[in-house]
Design an enzyme around this catalytic site. Structure first.
Site, PDB file in Angstrom:
ATOM      1  N   LYS A 131       0.860  -1.193   0.000  1.00 37.10           N
ATOM      2  CA  LYS A 131       0.000   0.000   0.000  1.00 37.10           C
ATOM      3  C   LYS A 131       0.888   1.232   0.000  1.00 37.10           C
ATOM      4  O   LYS A 131       1.805   1.353   0.804  1.00 37.10           O
ATOM      5  CB  LYS A 131      -0.896   0.018   1.238  1.00 37.10           C
ATOM      6  N   ASP A 148      -3.438   4.383  -1.878  1.00 37.85           N
ATOM      7  CA  ASP A 148      -4.368   4.863  -0.843  1.00 37.85           C
ATOM      8  C   ASP A 148      -4.360   6.387  -0.798  1.00 37.85           C
ATOM      9  O   ASP A 148      -3.737   6.993   0.061  1.00 37.85           O
ATOM     10  CB  ASP A 148      -3.889   4.251   0.492  1.00 37.85           C
ATOM     11  N   LYS A 163      -7.372   8.280  -1.123  1.00 40.71           N
ATOM     12  CA  LYS A 163      -8.655   8.713  -0.536  1.00 40.71           C
ATOM     13  C   LYS A 163      -9.198   9.986  -1.190  1.00 40.71           C
ATOM     14  O   LYS A 163      -9.355  11.035  -0.540  1.00 40.71           O
ATOM     15  CB  LYS A 163      -8.489   8.964   0.967  1.00 40.71           C
ATOM     16  N   ASP A 180     -13.736  15.034  -3.841  1.00 40.51           N
ATOM     17  CA  ASP A 180     -13.874  16.353  -4.483  1.00 40.51           C
ATOM     18  C   ASP A 180     -15.157  16.325  -5.302  1.00 40.51           C
ATOM     19  O   ASP A 180     -15.937  15.373  -5.206  1.00 40.51           O
ATOM     20  CB  ASP A 180     -12.629  16.621  -5.362  1.00 40.51           C
ATOM     21  N   THR A 221     -11.455   5.721  11.032  1.00 44.47           N
ATOM     22  CA  THR A 221     -11.483   5.185  12.401  1.00 44.47           C
ATOM     23  C   THR A 221     -11.019   6.229  13.415  1.00 44.47           C
ATOM     24  O   THR A 221     -11.218   6.073  14.604  1.00 44.47           O
ATOM     25  CB  THR A 221     -10.606   3.915  12.511  1.00 44.47           C
ATOM     26  N   ARG A 248       3.114  -1.228  10.799  1.00 42.53           N
ATOM     27  CA  ARG A 248       4.196  -1.332  11.785  1.00 42.53           C
ATOM     28  C   ARG A 248       4.493  -2.730  12.327  1.00 42.53           C
ATOM     29  O   ARG A 248       5.666  -3.020  12.573  1.00 42.53           O
ATOM     30  CB  ARG A 248       3.945  -0.331  12.922  1.00 42.53           C
TER      31      ARG A 248
HETATM   32  O1  C5P Z   1       1.115   0.581  11.145  1.00 42.21           O
HETATM   33  P1  C5P Z   1      -0.317   0.167  11.036  1.00 42.21           P
HETATM   34  O2  C5P Z   1      -0.490  -1.344  10.911  1.00 42.21           O
HETATM   35  O3  C5P Z   1      -1.194   0.749  12.105  1.00 42.21           O
HETATM   36  O4  C5P Z   1      -0.771   0.773   9.628  1.00 42.21           O
HETATM   37  C1  C5P Z   1      -2.077   0.718   9.158  1.00 42.21           C
HETATM   38  C2  C5P Z   1      -2.192   1.429   7.854  1.00 42.21           C
HETATM   39  O5  C5P Z   1      -3.556   1.491   7.484  1.00 42.21           O
HETATM   40  C3  C5P Z   1      -1.686   2.873   7.855  1.00 42.21           C
HETATM   41  O6  C5P Z   1      -1.161   3.153   6.561  1.00 42.21           O
HETATM   42  C4  C5P Z   1      -2.938   3.679   8.119  1.00 42.21           C
HETATM   43  O7  C5P Z   1      -2.874   4.965   7.571  1.00 42.21           O
HETATM   44  C5  C5P Z   1      -3.984   2.844   7.376  1.00 42.21           C
HETATM   45  N1  C5P Z   1      -5.358   3.019   7.866  1.00 42.21           N
HETATM   46  C6  C5P Z   1      -5.736   2.773   9.173  1.00 42.21           C
HETATM   47  N2  C5P Z   1      -7.035   2.963   9.553  1.00 42.21           N
HETATM   48  C7  C5P Z   1      -7.947   3.376   8.683  1.00 42.21           C
HETATM   49  C8  C5P Z   1      -7.582   3.632   7.350  1.00 42.21           C
HETATM   50  C9  C5P Z   1      -6.260   3.447   6.976  1.00 42.21           C
HETATM   51  O8  C5P Z   1      -4.922   2.376   9.982  1.00 42.21           O
HETATM   52  N3  C5P Z   1      -9.208   3.510   9.065  1.00 42.21           N
END
Ligand code: C5P
Length: 232
Positions: free
Chosen positions: A32, A59, A61, A64, A119, A211
């Site tokens: 992603k 990603d 998003k 507009d 979220t 992460r």
């Molecule tokens: O590091 P982590 O596993 O938390 O990363 C989750 C990824 O998913 C990040 O790129 C974050 O921006 C994305 N994301 C999220 N929650 C959402 C939409 C996207 O954590 N509702």
């Protein structure tokens, strides 16, 4: 495309991204690319990752007026990405226009999924900032239904919502779920999380994992742990 693990490459440069992905010698993971990396490197990062053989969820998003989103999507369709997204809050008209822009002259197109409510938006922010007085869960399901009616392929949602989205929009409607953590790992700033095994059980189609893989001492091992729990 079947169930898969998507690595959130939340890096600030192409150099750091390639350094990370070079660790993966046996398999080219689905990745992603988010706003940070795309704004830093531009479309060339997408082309380079494609050349290296990765599937890409871009990603960005989009949100507009319909005409602007349609034109932006017609640029993205030529990047040969696999999945891209927009905000369902842009309305059905915007989503329909996006699909039109994304569809190539031969009728093919990348998958298009919608973000429902972020979220990070809680009940208080919905009430006070957005003047939305319905429960979050109801809003998320309504936005998912609108996305389905507009012809989109699925939604990004919390793993806790995936089952309900499938019940309302059908099993063929994709659920792409971030917020994944191993049983024994640090949750960081994610609050509502699931393990890859739980995400599989509740029927997520794709998990987006950042992460737990990118910040691990053993990123390749962490990736294969996700694959083992979620895909195999
Ligand atoms: O590091 P982590 O596993 O938390 O990363 C989750 C990824 O998913 C990040 O790129 C974050 O921006 C994305 N994301 C999220 N929650 C959402 C939409 C996207 O954590 N509702």
């Amino acid at each position: 495309m079947g169930r898969d693990v998507i690595i959130a490459c939340d890096f600030s440069s192409a150099e750091k991204t390639f350094e990370f992905l070079d660790l993966f010698t046996d398999k080219k993971p689905f990745v992603k690319i988010g706003m940070e990396l795309f704004y830093a490197e531009g479309p060339s990062i997408v082309r380079k990752l494609k050349e290296r053989g990765h599937k890409i969820f871009l990603d960005l998003k989009l949100h507009d007026i319909p005409n602007t989103v349609k034109k932006a999507m017609s640029v993205l369709r030529d990047l040969d990405i696999d999945i891209c997204n927009l905000h369902a809050g842009g309305t059905k008209k915007m989503m329909e226009a996006a699909l039109e822009g994304l569809t190539r002259p031969d009728g093919t197109r990348p998958l298009l999924i919608a973000v429902t409510q972020l979220t990070s938006t809680d009940r208080e922010a919905m009430e006070n900032d957005l003047l939305i007085h319905e429960p979050i869960d109801k809003v998320v399901m309504h936005y998912a239904k609108c996305a389905k009616e507009a012809g989109l392929d699925g939604v990004v949602c919390s793993p806790l919502e995936a089952q309900k989205v499938h019940a309302i929009c059908g099993d063929g409607f994709l659920t792409v779920t971030p917020g994944v953590r191993f049983e024994d790992s640090d949750k960081g700033d994610q609050k509502r999380v699931m393990t890859p095994a739980e995400a599989k059980k509740i029927g997520s189609d794709y998990i987006v994992v950042g992460r737990p893989i990118t910040a691990s001492d053993d990123p390749v091992g962490a990736y294969y742990r996700c694959i083992k729990e979620f895909v195999d």
